[in-house]
Write a protein that holds these residues in place. Structure first.
Motif, mmCIF file in Angstrom:
data_model
loop_
_atom_site.group_PDB
_atom_site.id
_atom_site.type_symbol
_atom_site.label_atom_id
_atom_site.label_comp_id
_atom_site.label_asym_id
_atom_site.label_seq_id
_atom_site.Cartn_x
_atom_site.Cartn_y
_atom_site.Cartn_z
ATOM 1 N N VAL A 118 0.842 -1.205 0.000
ATOM 2 C CA VAL A 118 0.000 0.000 0.000
ATOM 3 C C VAL A 118 0.873 1.249 0.000
ATOM 4 C CG1 VAL A 118 -1.591 1.364 1.410
ATOM 5 C CG2 VAL A 118 -2.040 -1.057 1.037
ATOM 6 N N LEU A 119 1.943 1.242 0.769
ATOM 7 C CA LEU A 119 2.853 2.384 0.794
ATOM 8 C C LEU A 119 3.536 2.586 -0.555
ATOM 9 C CD1 LEU A 119 4.459 1.879 4.323
ATOM 10 C CD2 LEU A 119 2.907 3.716 3.642
ATOM 11 N N ALA B 298 -11.462 -2.303 -9.684
ATOM 12 C CA ALA B 298 -11.424 -0.937 -9.152
ATOM 13 C C ALA B 298 -10.899 0.042 -10.193
ATOM 14 C CB ALA B 298 -10.572 -0.885 -7.890
ATOM 15 N N GLN B 299 -9.776 -0.287 -10.834
ATOM 16 C CA GLN B 299 -9.218 0.657 -11.798
ATOM 17 C C GLN B 299 -10.060 0.705 -13.074
ATOM 18 O OE1 GLN B 299 -7.375 0.182 -14.853
ATOM 19 N NE2 GLN B 299 -7.744 -2.026 -14.929
ATOM 20 N N TYR C 50 -5.511 5.922 -9.698
ATOM 21 C CA TYR C 50 -6.183 6.044 -8.405
ATOM 22 C C TYR C 50 -6.886 4.743 -8.033
ATOM 23 C CZ TYR C 50 -9.630 7.804 -5.021
ATOM 24 O OH TYR C 50 -10.413 7.985 -3.915
ATOM 25 N N GLY C 51 -7.637 4.176 -8.979
ATOM 26 C CA GLY C 51 -8.345 2.935 -8.711
ATOM 27 C C GLY C 51 -7.408 1.798 -8.390
ATOM 28 N N ALA C 52 -6.308 1.701 -9.148
ATOM 29 C CA ALA C 52 -5.336 0.649 -8.884
ATOM 30 C C ALA C 52 -4.670 0.843 -7.526
ATOM 31 C CB ALA C 52 -4.284 0.614 -9.990
ATOM 32 N N THR C 53 -4.453 2.091 -7.125
ATOM 33 C CA THR C 53 -3.839 2.370 -5.823
ATOM 34 C C THR C 53 -4.794 2.031 -4.683
ATOM 35 O OG1 THR C 53 -2.574 4.181 -6.834
ATOM 36 C CG2 THR C 53 -2.697 4.137 -4.436
ATOM 37 N N CYS C 54 -6.076 2.331 -4.866
ATOM 38 C CA CYS C 54 -7.066 1.978 -3.838
ATOM 39 C C CYS C 54 -7.129 0.470 -3.637
ATOM 40 C CB CYS C 54 -8.444 2.499 -4.236
ATOM 41 S SG CYS C 54 -8.640 4.290 -4.093
ATOM 42 N N PRO D 69 -4.003 16.158 -6.846
ATOM 43 C CA PRO D 69 -3.730 16.488 -5.440
ATOM 44 C C PRO D 69 -4.947 16.309 -4.536
ATOM 45 C CG PRO D 69 -2.839 18.168 -6.893
ATOM 46 C CD PRO D 69 -3.696 17.291 -7.737
ATOM 47 N N VAL D 70 -6.137 16.671 -5.030
ATOM 48 C CA VAL D 70 -7.346 16.489 -4.226
ATOM 49 C C VAL D 70 -7.632 14.996 -4.061
ATOM 50 C CG1 VAL D 70 -9.800 17.012 -4.043
ATOM 51 C CG2 VAL D 70 -8.243 18.703 -5.013
ATOM 52 N N ALA D 71 -7.439 14.241 -5.151
ATOM 53 C CA ALA D 71 -7.622 12.789 -5.063
ATOM 54 C C ALA D 71 -6.616 12.175 -4.093
ATOM 55 C CB ALA D 71 -7.480 12.169 -6.456
ATOM 56 N N TRP D 72 -5.407 12.748 -4.030
ATOM 57 C CA TRP D 72 -4.384 12.250 -3.100
ATOM 58 C C TRP D 72 -4.864 12.346 -1.659
ATOM 59 C CZ3 TRP D 72 -1.444 14.187 0.939
ATOM 60 C CH2 TRP D 72 -0.271 13.504 1.262
ATOM 61 N N VAL D 73 -5.503 13.461 -1.322
ATOM 62 C CA VAL D 73 -6.013 13.632 0.047
ATOM 63 C C VAL D 73 -7.130 12.623 0.318
ATOM 64 C CG1 VAL D 73 -7.132 15.224 1.653
ATOM 65 C CG2 VAL D 73 -5.382 16.072 0.078
ATOM 66 N N GLY D 74 -8.038 12.453 -0.661
ATOM 67 C CA GLY D 74 -9.093 11.466 -0.487
ATOM 68 C C GLY D 74 -8.545 10.058 -0.361
ATOM 69 N N LEU D 75 -7.520 9.760 -1.172
ATOM 70 C CA LEU D 75 -6.879 8.449 -1.110
ATOM 71 C C LEU D 75 -6.238 8.218 0.249
ATOM 72 C CD1 LEU D 75 -5.827 5.862 -2.534
ATOM 73 C CD2 LEU D 75 -3.882 7.227 -3.324
ATOM 74 N N LEU D 76 -5.545 9.231 0.771
ATOM 75 C CA LEU D 76 -4.918 9.114 2.090
ATOM 76 C C LEU D 76 -5.966 8.812 3.158
ATOM 77 C CD1 LEU D 76 -2.544 9.416 4.059
ATOM 78 C CD2 LEU D 76 -2.966 11.897 4.053
#
Length: 225
Positions: free
Chosen positions: A71-72, A123-124, A152-156, A207-214
Motif C-alpha cells: 500500500v505504501l 477498481a481501476q 487512483y483505482g489501482a492504488t485503492c 492532489p485532491v484525489a491524493w487527500v481522499g486516497l490518504l
C-alpha cells in the motif's frame, strides 16, 4: 497486500518512500516540465516545500495506521502524479501512470493471488469507465484525468476504498469551494461574482484525489472499511 514490518521499521520504510516520491517528482518537474527549484518564485517555493512536508506526513500516517508495504508503494507512485499536477497542472508521462497501474496489478497478484488481482482490476476499470463517461458526455474532466483515475483505482485496490476516497475527496472539494466563495464575498462583497468564480473553479484533480486516497487508506488500515 498484508506484508508488514514492526512499526519503527515501517516508519523508516514510509519515510524512505516519501523521500523517493518527492525526489522523483523533483526530477520530473526539473527535466520534463522545466520547473527546477531555482526557477521558482517565493510563493512557488513555499508550495513546493509544503508538498514535501505534506507528503511525509501522509506516509507517516499510513505507517501508523497499519498500512502494508505494498500500500505504501502504491501511495508513493500516486504521490508523484499528485505532486506534478499540484505544481504545473500536468501529470507525468504515460510511462509512469500506465506503468504504475501495471506494477500495482502485478503486486496485487503476488500479494493476494487471483482474488486481490480481481479487486484491483475491477477498481481501476470502473474508475476508468466513469471518467471516460465524464469526459465524453458531461465534459466534466480532461482526458488526463482518465489516467489519473485509473492509477487512483489501482492504488485503492478495491471498490470500498475507491468509494471512501471519492467521498472524502467530495467533502474536501465542497469545503474548498465554500472557503473560496466565502473569502471572495468577504473581500469584494460581490455575491454574484463570487458564486460565478466558485462554480467555474477547477482544482487540480490528482492532489485532491491524493487527500481522499490518504483518508481512505487510513480508514482501511484502521479497520473502518
Amino acid at each position: 497486500m498484508n506484508a508488514m514490518l514492526p512499526l519503527p521499521w515501517m516508519l523508516v520504510f514510509a519515510l524512505g518512500l516519501s523521500l523517493s516520491a518527492n525526489v522523483g517528482a523533483e526530477v520530473l518537474l526539473a527535466i520534463e516540465m522545466r520547473r527546477p527549484y531555482r526557477s521558482l518564485d517565493r510563493h512557488q517555493r513555499i508550495l513546493r516545500m509544503a508538498r514535501w512536508v505534506g507528503c511525509s506526513i501522509g506516509f507517516l500516517l499510513l505507517a501508523c495506521f497499519n498500512a502494508s508495504m505494498i500500500v505504501l508503494i502504491a501511495f508513493a507512485l500516486f504521490s508523484v502524479t499528485a505532486a506534478t499536477d499540484l505544481e504545473t497542472q500536468r501529470i507525468p508521462p504515460d510511462g509512469l501512470t500506465y506503468g504504475s497501474v501495471l506494477i500495482l496489478i502485478a503486486l496485487a497478484f503476488v500479494a493476494g493471488g487471483l482474488p486481490k488481482l480481481r479487486d484491483v482490476v475491477v477498481a481501476q476499470a470502473i474508475c476508468f469507465v466513469v471518467m471516460v463517461l465524464a469526459v465524453v458526455f458531461a465534459r466534466a474532466a480532461s482526458p488526463g484525468d482518465i489516467k489519473v483515475l485509473m492509477q487512483y483505482g489501482a492504488t485503492c485496490g478495491s471498490l470500498p476504498v475507491v468509494m471512501a476516497g471519492l467521498l472524502a475527496e467530495t467533502v474536501l472539494r465542497v469545503g474548498l469551494l465554500v472557503c473560496i466563495v466565502g473569502r471572495a464575498l468577504w473581500v469584494k462583497n460581490n455575491r454574484r461574482g463570487a458564486i460565478t468564480r466558485g462554480l467555474h473553479m477547477r482544482l487540480p484533480h490528482a492532489p485532491v484525489a491524493w487527500v481522499g486516497l490518504l483518508a481512505a487508506l487510513v480508514a482501511q488500515g484502521a479497520g473502518w472499511i
